[in-house]
Design a protein around this motif. Structure first.
Motif, PDB file in Angstrom:
ATOM      1  N   THR A   1      -5.347  50.140   3.013  1.00 50.00           N
ATOM      2  CA  THR A   1      -5.262  49.084   2.005  1.00 50.00           C
ATOM      3  C   THR A   1      -6.663  48.717   1.537  1.00 50.00           C
ATOM      4  OG1 THR A   1      -5.268  47.331   3.667  1.00 50.00           O
ATOM      5  CG2 THR A   1      -3.125  48.146   2.959  1.00 50.00           C
ATOM      6  N   LYS A   2      -6.771  48.430   0.247  1.00 50.10           N
ATOM      7  CA  LYS A   2      -8.043  48.020  -0.353  1.00 50.10           C
ATOM      8  C   LYS A   2      -8.105  46.500  -0.432  1.00 50.10           C
ATOM      9  CE  LYS A   2      -9.120  51.719  -3.631  1.00 50.10           C
ATOM     10  NZ  LYS A   2      -9.356  51.999  -5.055  1.00 50.10           N
ATOM     11  N   ALA A   3      -9.274  45.962  -0.128  1.00 48.87           N
ATOM     12  CA  ALA A   3      -9.471  44.528  -0.330  1.00 48.87           C
ATOM     13  C   ALA A   3      -9.281  44.255  -1.816  1.00 48.87           C
ATOM     14  CB  ALA A   3     -10.874  44.126   0.118  1.00 48.87           C
ATOM     15  N   GLY A   4      -8.552  43.242  -2.144  1.00 49.14           N
ATOM     16  CA  GLY A   4      -8.306  42.920  -3.542  1.00 49.14           C
ATOM     17  C   GLY A   4      -7.065  43.591  -4.106  1.00 49.14           C
ATOM     18  N   GLY A   5      -6.402  44.435  -3.301  1.00 47.77           N
ATOM     19  CA  GLY A   5      -5.161  45.061  -3.743  1.00 47.77           C
ATOM     20  C   GLY A   5      -5.277  46.557  -3.944  1.00 47.77           C
ATOM     21  N   GLY A   6      -4.177  47.218  -3.793  1.00 48.00           N
ATOM     22  CA  GLY A   6      -4.128  48.662  -3.965  1.00 48.00           C
ATOM     23  C   GLY A   6      -4.327  49.405  -2.657  1.00 48.00           C
ATOM     24  N   THR A   7      -4.322  50.712  -2.744  1.00 48.62           N
ATOM     25  CA  THR A   7      -4.479  51.557  -1.562  1.00 48.62           C
ATOM     26  C   THR A   7      -5.386  52.745  -1.883  1.00 48.62           C
ATOM     27  OG1 THR A   7      -2.524  52.880  -2.121  1.00 48.62           O
ATOM     28  CG2 THR A   7      -2.181  50.990  -0.638  1.00 48.62           C
ATOM     29  N   SER A   8      -5.894  53.371  -0.829  1.00 53.65           N
ATOM     30  CA  SER A   8      -6.616  54.641  -0.915  1.00 53.65           C
ATOM     31  C   SER A   8      -5.940  55.596   0.038  1.00 53.65           C
ATOM     32  CB  SER A   8      -8.086  54.476  -0.511  1.00 53.65           C
ATOM     33  OG  SER A   8      -8.817  53.850  -1.523  1.00 53.65           O
ATOM     34  N   VAL A   9      -5.773  56.844  -0.408  1.00 53.71           N
ATOM     35  CA  VAL A   9      -5.061  57.835   0.392  1.00 53.71           C
ATOM     36  C   VAL A   9      -6.014  58.954   0.817  1.00 53.71           C
ATOM     37  CG1 VAL A   9      -3.180  59.523   0.373  1.00 53.71           C
ATOM     38  CG2 VAL A   9      -2.887  57.316  -0.764  1.00 53.71           C
ATOM     39  N   PHE A  10      -5.950  59.291   2.099  1.00 60.61           N
ATOM     40  CA  PHE A  10      -6.694  60.395   2.684  1.00 60.61           C
ATOM     41  C   PHE A  10      -5.660  61.355   3.242  1.00 60.61           C
ATOM     42  CE2 PHE A  10      -9.334  56.731   2.565  1.00 60.61           C
ATOM     43  CZ  PHE A  10     -10.622  57.185   2.338  1.00 60.61           C
ATOM     44  N   SER A  11      -5.678  62.584   2.788  1.00 56.57           N
ATOM     45  CA  SER A  11      -4.624  63.494   3.242  1.00 56.57           C
ATOM     46  C   SER A  11      -5.144  64.910   3.410  1.00 56.57           C
ATOM     47  CB  SER A  11      -3.445  63.476   2.282  1.00 56.57           C
ATOM     48  OG  SER A  11      -3.847  63.930   1.004  1.00 56.57           O
ATOM     49  N   GLY A  12      -4.432  65.649   4.234  1.00 57.88           N
ATOM     50  CA  GLY A  12      -4.776  67.033   4.463  1.00 57.88           C
ATOM     51  C   GLY A  12      -4.027  67.588   5.658  1.00 57.88           C
TER      52      GLY A  12
ATOM     53  N   SER B   1     -18.116  52.929  -4.802  1.00 55.61           N
ATOM     54  CA  SER B   1     -19.092  52.023  -4.209  1.00 55.61           C
ATOM     55  C   SER B   1     -18.488  50.628  -4.105  1.00 55.61           C
ATOM     56  CB  SER B   1     -20.352  51.986  -5.065  1.00 55.61           C
ATOM     57  OG  SER B   1     -21.303  51.136  -4.500  1.00 55.61           O
ATOM     58  N   GLY B   2     -18.558  50.053  -2.926  1.00 58.45           N
ATOM     59  CA  GLY B   2     -18.017  48.713  -2.706  1.00 58.45           C
ATOM     60  C   GLY B   2     -16.593  48.688  -2.198  1.00 58.45           C
ATOM     61  N   ASP B   3     -15.917  49.839  -2.154  1.00 55.22           N
ATOM     62  CA  ASP B   3     -14.557  49.853  -1.611  1.00 55.22           C
ATOM     63  C   ASP B   3     -14.553  49.328  -0.183  1.00 55.22           C
ATOM     64  OD1 ASP B   3     -13.287  50.822  -3.854  1.00 55.22           O
ATOM     65  OD2 ASP B   3     -12.897  52.824  -3.054  1.00 55.22           O
ATOM     66  N   THR B   4     -13.603  48.464   0.114  1.00 50.31           N
ATOM     67  CA  THR B   4     -13.408  47.921   1.445  1.00 50.31           C
ATOM     68  C   THR B   4     -11.999  48.303   1.864  1.00 50.31           C
ATOM     69  OG1 THR B   4     -14.911  46.093   0.972  1.00 50.31           O
ATOM     70  CG2 THR B   4     -13.401  45.788   2.817  1.00 50.31           C
TER      71      THR B   4
END
Length: 158
Positions: free
Chosen positions: A88-99, A122-125
């Motif tokens: 989960t990203k601070a401020g909303g949304g998500t980031s996906v890491f896959s493989g 840059s700045g992603d939390t």
């Protein structure tokens, strides 16, 4: 004597250019903290403490999850687990890491998946709590979720 002066001048010029190049080189990207601990619940497949390790190179990042509390019921060959780690990203949304990256593991071994690639800005939390790890093993999907915020805190990318 003149050749010596030209050689010395060329060396000084090359040295000055090298120093100027270092001064203007982009800084190394870093993620902090480099690793964090979570407690994962994988439902009927168990759970417990796990370590997430993050690396960053520009906008590319990787996350690796390893846990001695989560074990494999069967022997697994290298690169046989399809993993999707959603943070989960601070401020909303998500980031996906896959493989499909994992070491070979004997039955009863600690689970390790990754490094799983993803993209960051840059700045992603990013935080594991509220996200999930889905692993597809022999066609069976195992979903793990963090039961609380990661410690010592979320990953912050430069």
């Amino acid at each position: 004597m003149r050749a010596k002066r030209i050689g010395t001048g060329a060396a000084l010029t090359a040295g000055a250019l090298a120093v100027a190049g270092l001064a203007f080189a982009p800084g190394a990207m870093a993620v902090t903290p480099g690793s964090a601990t979570i407690t994962a619940d994988c439902g009927a497949f168990g759970g417990g403490d796990a370590t997430l390790t993050a690396t960053q190179s520009g906008t590319s990042a990787t996350l690796t999850l390893s846990s001695t509390a989560i074990t494999t019921p069967l022997a697994l060959s290298a690169n046989s687990i399809k993993s999707t780690l959603t943070m989960t990203k601070a401020g909303g949304g998500t980031s996906v890491f896959s493989g499909t990256v994992n070491p070979a593991m004997a039955a009863g071994s600690a689970v390790t998946v990754g490094p799983l690639p993803g993209t960051v800005a840059s700045g992603d939390t990013l935080e594991a709590y509220g996200g999930s790890l889905k692993m597809v093993i022999f066609g069976i999907t195992v979903t793990c979720t963090a039961t609380a915020n990661q410690s010592p805190g979320p990953f912050v990318f430069d």
